[in-house]
Design a protein around this motif. Structure first.
Motif, PDB file in Angstrom:
ATOM      1  N   SER A 162      28.435   5.132 -21.605  1.00  0.00           N
ATOM      2  CA  SER A 162      28.234   4.293 -21.422  1.00  0.00           C
ATOM      3  C   SER A 162      27.406   3.870 -20.582  1.00  0.00           C
ATOM      4  CB  SER A 162      29.882   3.738 -21.228  1.00  0.00           C
ATOM      5  OG  SER A 162      29.846   2.752 -20.002  1.00  0.00           O
ATOM      6  N   ALA A 163      28.103   5.381 -19.251  1.00  0.00           N
ATOM      7  CA  ALA A 163      27.055   5.876 -17.911  1.00  0.00           C
ATOM      8  C   ALA A 163      25.623   6.301 -18.557  1.00  0.00           C
ATOM      9  CB  ALA A 163      27.303   7.029 -17.139  1.00  0.00           C
ATOM     10  N   HIS A 212      34.286  12.858 -15.933  1.00  0.00           N
ATOM     11  CA  HIS A 212      34.906  12.320 -14.431  1.00  0.00           C
ATOM     12  C   HIS A 212      33.963  10.629 -14.513  1.00  0.00           C
ATOM     13  CE1 HIS A 212      36.680  14.952 -11.948  1.00  0.00           C
ATOM     14  NE2 HIS A 212      35.377  16.250 -12.779  1.00  0.00           N
ATOM     15  N   ASP A 213      34.484   9.224 -13.987  1.00  0.00           N
ATOM     16  CA  ASP A 213      34.028   8.616 -15.318  1.00  0.00           C
ATOM     17  C   ASP A 213      33.347   8.339 -14.307  1.00  0.00           C
ATOM     18  OD1 ASP A 213      33.806   6.405 -16.516  1.00  0.00           O
ATOM     19  OD2 ASP A 213      36.093   4.897 -16.061  1.00  0.00           O
ATOM     20  N   LEU A 214      32.030   8.498 -13.771  1.00  0.00           N
ATOM     21  CA  LEU A 214      31.373   7.778 -12.858  1.00  0.00           C
ATOM     22  C   LEU A 214      29.571   7.451 -13.508  1.00  0.00           C
ATOM     23  CD1 LEU A 214      30.870  10.996 -10.464  1.00  0.00           C
ATOM     24  CD2 LEU A 214      32.081   8.684 -10.046  1.00  0.00           C
ATOM     25  N   HIS A 215      29.438   5.891 -13.144  1.00  0.00           N
ATOM     26  CA  HIS A 215      28.144   5.425 -13.410  1.00  0.00           C
ATOM     27  C   HIS A 215      27.096   4.970 -13.021  1.00  0.00           C
ATOM     28  CE1 HIS A 215      31.129   3.737 -16.500  1.00  0.00           C
ATOM     29  NE2 HIS A 215      32.043   3.314 -15.904  1.00  0.00           N
ATOM     30  N   ARG A 229      27.499  11.697  -7.966  1.00  0.00           N
ATOM     31  CA  ARG A 229      28.037  10.545  -7.771  1.00  0.00           C
ATOM     32  C   ARG A 229      26.464   9.366  -7.728  1.00  0.00           C
ATOM     33  NH1 ARG A 229      22.658   9.056  -5.989  1.00  0.00           N
ATOM     34  NH2 ARG A 229      21.754   9.630  -4.673  1.00  0.00           N
ATOM     35  N   GLU A 230      27.186   8.521  -7.885  1.00  0.00           N
ATOM     36  CA  GLU A 230      26.539   7.496  -8.347  1.00  0.00           C
ATOM     37  C   GLU A 230      25.304   6.658  -7.616  1.00  0.00           C
ATOM     38  OE1 GLU A 230      29.959   4.291  -8.832  1.00  0.00           O
ATOM     39  OE2 GLU A 230      30.079   5.397 -10.394  1.00  0.00           O
ATOM     40  N   ARG A 231      25.177   5.779  -7.718  1.00  0.00           N
ATOM     41  CA  ARG A 231      23.651   5.030  -7.156  1.00  0.00           C
ATOM     42  C   ARG A 231      24.184   4.786  -6.237  1.00  0.00           C
ATOM     43  NH1 ARG A 231      20.688   6.523 -11.966  1.00  0.00           N
ATOM     44  NH2 ARG A 231      19.254   7.770 -11.348  1.00  0.00           N
ATOM     45  N   GLY A 232      24.189   4.735  -4.774  1.00  0.00           N
ATOM     46  CA  GLY A 232      24.424   3.476  -3.705  1.00  0.00           C
ATOM     47  C   GLY A 232      26.152   3.668  -3.248  1.00  0.00           C
TER      48      GLY A 232
END
Length: 585
Positions: free
Chosen positions: A39-40, A506-509, A578-581
């Motif tokens: 998904s990411a 790790h569920d990071l998008h 890390r996710e953007r933002g």
């Protein structure tokens, strides 16, 4: 190695299926973790799968990468199409007026100008020049080759010079010249090719024009606006005439094993702006240097990071320090003795996240002290890296100048004792993460993991890599004195940690790796990896896994061994996904 290979199940990235009960809880867990990553990946094509693996897709905002070791232009411009009026301005010597302020020399080089006898228009890019012309084809080719030399900024190396064209391309018809090669040693030159024919333009100083520092370290005006020493001098210090680079006192080091900057894609300092210190006075000097980091630099393509890899942070700061430490003359008291420079360690902290593509890095450094010892000398430095007027990296480091005898007698971190790895002392079942080669920064073949292992009980990583004498970095670091850069040893540890973190799931998008902010990192080197050492052994003890909104940070302590000796120690090495933002910690 992709994320899908990490979790151990073959999956179709383009068309993931929902998780279905299979009666196998482990398989279901793996499937769920994999689909979270799919998904990411589908949400953003820029998630890197590590330089040690491969990206799922190139980031659309990234310029096509230059090859490692490719010639780096001295100036860059957005002007790629020239009409007759602009060519006429180049013939009048108005190079900066056409290409932009990066080409400005403050009135220097009055005879650097385009003949403008044949070309009527031209198009330029990094690989070729095409042009329309009138009159003789051979004259137009020579003029187009000189235009390309100006486009690369080669004239910026000297205060008063001329363009010398050699070779003649016969024929006629469409004018299209392909870039063949360029260099700054022994004088700035570029060669272009039309089929099998080649033409070369060289920038040559006029008789009597100074091209390097004078005896004692005094620097006359040498042609680069705002700089004492330019890319020309950095190239000569790396692999050319040290007398040109540093002054006449250093000329005898040319062609010998001596202190040098790295070469090719590992040369990460461009210019010296200011020196506040005197040659022979080896304490409390300060200086300012610069490094341009174009978006097409090879390491942006090869890293898993969102921006610059950690090793470039380290190298650009350390090279700025060693450059001026050497310029002040610590080896000149024993000019006939072979002395090699080695980094011994330091501590550094990233101050803020910043995308460094197309930025100029300003390096402010201070020589704190020099200690002279029998067969060696030690220098301590402090440094700060800034861009756009704001600091982003700060640290301290120590370098040593060592005789061949002193280097041959290095005893590592443990006083010459052979210290086993944690895995040797604690035989444990491991699982292997295989690394797929991809780019120059593929520094590992595999990572063996002991879940819950290591001295902190949070995970243990182990890897053995064969050292090939033909490895690309030996030709870069250093000329006539090949050793593996310590910063690449650090990078290999970080790559192992990145592999471990991705494997954990790790569920990071919309996520990518960044160099962590705010945590000091310490390294210590007490030895060198040589082309003949055979292998490098790495271990890392996971120390902390820190989670926050949109972020996961992993910290570890690590060591590296050459056969028989532990020679690198890293404390609080860290990576972050890390996710953007995402908000700061």
């Amino acid at each position: 190695m992709t994320i899908l290979e990490f979790v151990g199940e073959p999956l179709d990235l383009a068309a993931p299926e929902p998780v279905r009960a299979s009666g196998n809880p482990l398989r279901e867990l793996r499937q769920a973790v994999a689909e979270a990553h799919i998904s990411a990946l589908r949400a953003q094509t820029a998630l890197q799968l590590l330089t040690l693996g491969r990206r799922s897709a190139p980031r659309p905002s990234v310029t096509a990468a230059a090859e490692e070791g490719a010639f780096k232009p001295l100036a860059r411009t957005d002007v790629t199409e020239l009409d007759n009026a602009q060519l006429a301005r180049l013939a009048a010597g108005d190079i900066a007026g056409v290409f932009g302020p990066a080409y400005d020399q403050q009135g220097a080089n009055p005879d650097i100008r385009l003949p403008h006898q044949a070309l009527t228009s031209a198009k330029l890019d990094r690989q070729c020049v095409t042009a329309s012309y009138q009159g003789a084809y051979a004259d137009a080719v020579a003029e187009a080759a000189q235009l390309f030399a100006l486009y690369l900024g080669l004239h910026l190396c000297f205060a008063d010079a001329t363009l010398v064209t050699e070779g003649r391309i016969e024929g006629g018809g469409e004018l299209a010249l392909e870039f063949a090669a360029a260099d700054l040693v022994p004088r700035p030159w570029v060669s272009l090719r039309a089929g099998a024919q080649e033409i070369t333009v060289t920038v040559r100083e006029k008789p009597g024009t100074p091209i390097g520092p004078e005896r004692g370290g005094t620097v006359p005006w040498l042609g680069r606006k705002g700089a004492l020493l330019s890319e020309f001098h950095m190239a000569h210090l790396a692999r050319g005439d040290q007398g040109i680079a540093m002054g006449p006192e250093f000329a005898h080091y040319t062609g010998r094993k001596a202190t040098r900057l790295p070469t090719g894609g590992l040369l990460l300092v461009d210019r010296v702006l200011d020196i506040r210190g005197e040659r022979g006075k080896l304490d409390h000097a300060s200086y300012e240097t610069e490094y341009d980091s174009p978006a097409d630099s090879w390491y942006y393509q090869d890293t898993a990071n969102e921006s610059m890899p950690n090793f470039v942070y380290m190298e650009t700061s350390l090279q700025a320090a060693l450059l001026i430490g050497y310029y002040l003359g610590p080896t000149l008291s024993t000019p006939d003795r072979t002395m090699s420079l080695r980094n011994l360690g330091g501590t550094a902290t990233v101050l803020r996240e910043v995308d460094l593509r197309d930025k100029t890095i300003h390096q402010s450094s201070e020589l704190l002290s020099t200690t002279l010892l029998p067969g060696s000398s030690l220098q301590n430095f402090a440094y700060t890296l800034s861009t756009d007027g704001e600091p982003f990296y700060r640290g301290e480091t120590m370098f040593g100048y060592f005789s061949d005898e002193a280097l041959a007698n290095q005893t590592g971190l443990d006083a010459g004792k052979s210290v086993p790895t944690w895995l040797d002392e604690n035989p444990s079942a491991t699982r292997r993460l295989d690394i797929e080669p991809s780019g120059k920064l593929t520094l590992l073949d595999h990572v063996d993991v002991v879940d819950g292992g290591g001295k902190y009980g949070q995970g243990y990583l182990h890897s053995v890599r064969r050292i090939d004498p033909a490895d690309w970095f030996f030709a870069r670091h250093f000329h006539l004195d090949p050793v593996i850069p310590g910063s690449l040893g650090v990078e290999s540890v970080l790559q192992a940690m990145q592999a471990w973190l991705l494997d954990a799931g790790h569920d990071l998008h919309d996520a990518g790796f960044v160099v962590p902010v705010g945590d000091p990192f310490t390294w210590k080197y007490r030895g060198q990896f040589l082309p003949t050492d055979g292998e490098c052994v790495l271990e890392a003890h996971i120390k902390e896994v820190r989670r926050g909104p949109g972020r996961v940070r992993v910290t570890a302590d690590a060591s590296l061994w050459k056969p028989g000796l532990r020679i690198y120690e890293l404390i609080d090495a860290a990576i972050e996904l890390r996710e953007r933002g995402a908000q700061p910690w």
